[in-house]
Design a protein around this motif. Sequence first.
Motif, PDB file in Angstrom:
ATOM      1  N   SER A 100      -9.037  -8.403 -35.174  1.00 16.36           N
ATOM      2  CA  SER A 100      -9.551  -7.127 -35.655  1.00 16.36           C
ATOM      3  C   SER A 100      -8.603  -5.996 -35.318  1.00 16.36           C
TER       4      SER A 100
ATOM      5  N   GLU B 123      16.135  -7.806 -25.962  1.00 13.94           N
ATOM      6  CA  GLU B 123      14.872  -7.126 -25.649  1.00 13.94           C
ATOM      7  C   GLU B 123      14.936  -6.374 -24.322  1.00 13.94           C
ATOM      8  N   HIS B 153       7.069  -3.489 -21.503  1.00  8.59           N
ATOM      9  CA  HIS B 153       8.502  -3.198 -21.641  1.00  8.59           C
ATOM     10  C   HIS B 153       8.833  -2.030 -20.711  1.00  8.59           C
TER      11      HIS B 153
ATOM     12  N   GLN D  53      -8.147  -3.305 -38.203  1.00  8.72           N
ATOM     13  CA  GLN D  53      -6.958  -4.066 -38.580  1.00  8.72           C
ATOM     14  C   GLN D  53      -6.174  -3.370 -39.697  1.00  8.72           C
ATOM     15  N   VAL D  56      -4.344  -0.292 -38.195  1.00  4.72           N
ATOM     16  CA  VAL D  56      -3.170  -0.740 -37.447  1.00  4.72           C
ATOM     17  C   VAL D  56      -2.069  -1.206 -38.399  1.00  4.72           C
ATOM     18  N   GLY D  57      -2.433  -2.030 -39.377  1.00 12.13           N
ATOM     19  CA  GLY D  57      -1.449  -2.579 -40.309  1.00 12.13           C
ATOM     20  C   GLY D  57      -0.779  -1.498 -41.143  1.00 12.13           C
ATOM     21  N   GLU D  60       1.666   0.535 -38.849  1.00 12.41           N
ATOM     22  CA  GLU D  60       2.835  -0.301 -38.531  1.00 12.41           C
ATOM     23  C   GLU D  60       3.785  -0.392 -39.722  1.00 12.41           C
ATOM     24  N   ASP D  72      13.556  -5.055 -35.451  1.00 11.27           N
ATOM     25  CA  ASP D  72      14.055  -6.277 -34.835  1.00 11.27           C
ATOM     26  C   ASP D  72      13.790  -6.328 -33.338  1.00 11.27           C
ATOM     27  N   LEU D  73      13.354  -5.206 -32.780  1.00 13.56           N
ATOM     28  CA  LEU D  73      13.098  -5.173 -31.344  1.00 13.56           C
ATOM     29  C   LEU D  73      11.597  -5.212 -31.074  1.00 13.56           C
ATOM     30  N   TYR D  74      11.138  -6.273 -30.431  1.00  9.52           N
ATOM     31  CA  TYR D  74       9.723  -6.371 -30.119  1.00  9.52           C
ATOM     32  C   TYR D  74       9.313  -5.272 -29.138  1.00  9.52           C
ATOM     33  N   ARG D  75      10.211  -4.880 -28.242  1.00 11.32           N
ATOM     34  CA  ARG D  75       9.836  -3.863 -27.265  1.00 11.32           C
ATOM     35  C   ARG D  75       9.435  -2.544 -27.950  1.00 11.32           C
ATOM     36  N   GLU D  77       8.120  -2.345 -31.070  1.00 15.76           N
ATOM     37  CA  GLU D  77       6.826  -2.638 -31.692  1.00 15.76           C
ATOM     38  C   GLU D  77       5.712  -2.621 -30.636  1.00 15.76           C
ATOM     39  N   HIS D  78       6.032  -3.151 -29.455  1.00 10.49           N
ATOM     40  CA  HIS D  78       5.061  -3.192 -28.351  1.00 10.49           C
ATOM     41  C   HIS D  78       4.674  -1.771 -27.929  1.00 10.49           C
ATOM     42  N   ALA D  79       5.651  -0.888 -27.872  1.00  5.10           N
ATOM     43  CA  ALA D  79       5.381   0.509 -27.496  1.00  5.10           C
ATOM     44  C   ALA D  79       4.488   1.175 -28.546  1.00  5.10           C
ATOM     45  N   TYR D  81       2.467  -0.332 -30.652  1.00  6.03           N
ATOM     46  CA  TYR D  81       1.146  -0.962 -30.680  1.00  6.03           C
ATOM     47  C   TYR D  81       0.214  -0.374 -29.626  1.00  6.03           C
ATOM     48  N   HIS D  82       0.701  -0.236 -28.410  1.00  8.06           N
ATOM     49  CA  HIS D  82      -0.167   0.294 -27.355  1.00  8.06           C
ATOM     50  C   HIS D  82      -0.477   1.775 -27.574  1.00  8.06           C
ATOM     51  N   MET D  85      -3.297   1.697 -30.060  1.00  8.88           N
ATOM     52  CA  MET D  85      -4.545   1.261 -29.421  1.00  8.88           C
ATOM     53  C   MET D  85      -5.176   2.422 -28.647  1.00  8.88           C
ATOM     54  N   GLU D  86      -4.348   3.200 -27.948  1.00  7.34           N
ATOM     55  CA  GLU D  86      -4.887   4.321 -27.167  1.00  7.34           C
ATOM     56  C   GLU D  86      -5.464   5.393 -28.092  1.00  7.34           C
TER      57      GLU D  86
END
Lengths: 154, 154, 154, 154, 154, 154
Positions: A100, B123, B153, D53, D56-57, D60, D72-75, D77-79, D81-82, D85-86
Amino acid sequence: MDRWEPLLRGDIGKMAMMVTLLSDGREEKELVQAVRRRGYLIVTGKVGSMDPQKVVGSIESSVKRQALIDSDLYREEHALYHAMMEALLGISRGQISFGSVLRTVGLRYTVLRGLKSPNAKEEKDWIAVAMYGTIGAPAKGAEHEVMGLGINHI
Amino acid sequence: MDRWEPLLRGDIGKMAMMVTLLSDGREEKELVQAVRRRGYLIVTGKVGSMDPQKVVGSIESSVKRQALIDSDLYREEHALYHAMMEALLGISRGQISFGSVLRTVGLRYTVLRGLKSPNAKEEKDWIAVAMYGTIGAPAKGAEHEVMGLGINHI
Amino acid sequence: MDRWEPLLRGDIGKMAMMVTLLSDGREEKELVQAVRRRGYLIVTGKVGSMDPQKVVGSIESSVKRQALIDSDLYREEHALYHAMMEALLGISRGQISFGSVLRTVGLRYTVLRGLKSPNAKEEKDWIAVAMYGTIGAPAKGAEHEVMGLGINHI
Amino acid sequence: MDRWEPLLRGDIGKMAMMVTLLSDGREEKELVQAVRRRGYLIVTGKVGSMDPQKVVGSIESSVKRQALIDSDLYREEHALYHAMMEALLGISRGQISFGSVLRTVGLRYTVLRGLKSPNAKEEKDWIAVAMYGTIGAPAKGAEHEVMGLGINHI
Amino acid sequence: MDRWEPLLRGDIGKMAMMVTLLSDGREEKELVQAVRRRGYLIVTGKVGSMDPQKVVGSIESSVKRQALIDSDLYREEHALYHAMMEALLGISRGQISFGSVLRTVGLRYTVLRGLKSPNAKEEKDWIAVAMYGTIGAPAKGAEHEVMGLGINHI
Amino acid sequence: MDRWEPLLRGDIGKMAMMVTLLSDGREEKELVQAVRRRGYLIVTGKVGSMDPQKVVGSIESSVKRQALIDSDLYREEHALYHAMMEALLGISRGQISFGSVLRTVGLRYTVLRGLKSPNAKEEKDWIAVAMYGTIGAPAKGAEHEVMGLGINHI
């Protein structure tokens, strides 16, 4: 005592996590046997999904199929369910929802049933659910590790 | 490669958990050395409290004292902080509060800084916080195991 | 209509946030006056603390002192309270706790009472609580911005 | 300096919220340009859904398409994403779920990448995600405003 | 069968709630006796506090003093604890915290131990914790009712 | 006064719960009538689902159909919605999700509108939503009781 002693020394949760963390190697079968020799019932498996329902259903099925809990007793199912929920809170870090919010998990899990601690015989059986794997976007590499542990009396 | 290879094979989170799970034995120093040889910064410690603030403060202090993060950069402190919060959500399974509901925790922890996966050099650095111990009433034996893992990260 | 029109065009929540975001400049008084001319009751203030209780108490006090709500009616206090709780969930992003995880907040806030939307007269009074400021370690610079907005019927 | 100075004075989160709050007017393009002149990457957009979803999609996708982060850098994308979420925790005030409790959201969003504060060059890039719009029943008028802000190091 | 039959017909949770809802009247003793005649252990009490810790401690004490659980078995304490936590989630509606957001609770509670349902003998003992009272500002009248129910196998 | 007096003595929430707990017996109609004689609007019903959305939709529909709230006023719908959400937090004990973690609920519910307390006329109308039933696996007997109560000003 055996060569696994340094890894399996301790309580039910530690054993469940150790098996989960090491269960992708050649020695998984040996490790599971070593846990059984210590008097525990053990079920291991894998599940990947964007849907917490699939994770819950998959673990419940294999735990019942291998008779780690008595399927006719709701109290045993209840104990397992709450242990799984607690492990999933560790996996999702606060909100049990993956798809979700567009994430997917790939998990190995171990369920143990037996004494909470080697010497706590009067405390009877407890159940531990350990999960370890990755959470991330549904794309190779875009993920990081997660772990969850739930413990309950049964 | 060394004799710890089967235990430390894998990603940053698995290593952090493995050290935490095994760090009460004689071989803790050897294990920490083996992690360092793989290029990671590592801090380990213990903390017991009814107060999440004490857990957070204790880990922050030892991480800064041992220079695992650069104390002058807020971004590094921010990365550590959120990794600790995620680990604490696993420990408390949804609500970060111990003493306010009359429970106490006794935890060992490991903080690692380095590559997320052995081959993911592009990374750069990530941070992993693993915690393992017990939660329960403030009375001997009235407790069970808990584990938490947070990854970020940096 | 006045020069603030482009900023204050819209609903009660947008106005509350706009005042909060701009209320550290020379033009704060003018902006508050412009909101009053549109028929809204407005209270603004500042509060800094490691303790959510202080934030809640401080806003409740100034809102009652300035008669934005009727202190003799619990239903009005109830409306304010839930609007504050919702704003605090935005500030703390899920867990209402600052000091207990060793963080401190410094916030400006604006409380508005009046129509939800300029044309929704039949919907009577609503209340909006906007908060903006920083959250972080109790050290200069080790912080970032946070915002929360809560809206309720009154 | 320009005529937007009084609105854009401040940190990354304030700028992201200001653009989001004002981005339905004629001056949106000018405002976006003023942010770019201050050295920030900026992406704005709209999304409406009963499904987190989709939110978010959608964000992104447009963030990657406009190269605000390195896909190409997951780090990175990770930043992102969080931070999303916040922001969503502010929107949903504690439980990230809309449609599952029969509500729908209509949101404008702004994502900014650049310095956390104008003078904090040593802190390198941060990311801010601001969302503003309405939540309510899937029926005209049965809704009220919501806002969320998430900030992360990148 | 007795005159309480229409009120006490049903499962353990319904009985616990019924006693709690009716236990401020003259007939409390009769009701408690009627529950005991049905084969249940029962403890009732009152507690008021701004501190969840006080609520938890007060119930734990009276439950142990009256030997509803075996104080020497952690598994029984563990069952009670989680049933109390679930009841408190109903009381606080999502975040177990009262005083930290400047609210106080005044609660009556009932703890029952016995069969989950009259005919489910194979399911052995379960425990139900019911709480009913008020939550509000620490001022007369500024409060409304709350109820919580937690059920667990023991 | 009538023979229901001992059961219905008290505030709006207690009445809503009492009707819900007793509404599977022969005397349901009498009880509903007794509540109406006390000046309250009342709606009762049943709903079973793995989907919180169905529970919310079903209650909203019957409440509107029976004109307990004014469907043209969003403020009344808003009051009902938050009262339902609070009741659902008691049902789900922290995370509003049933089917997504493979559980199903079967609930009876009662919605009341009227004075918060018999003597609190100045506080005008409040709304109470009580839910009582079972949660469990989608299999006969594999379930236990749950109850939730939400109260709001309207």
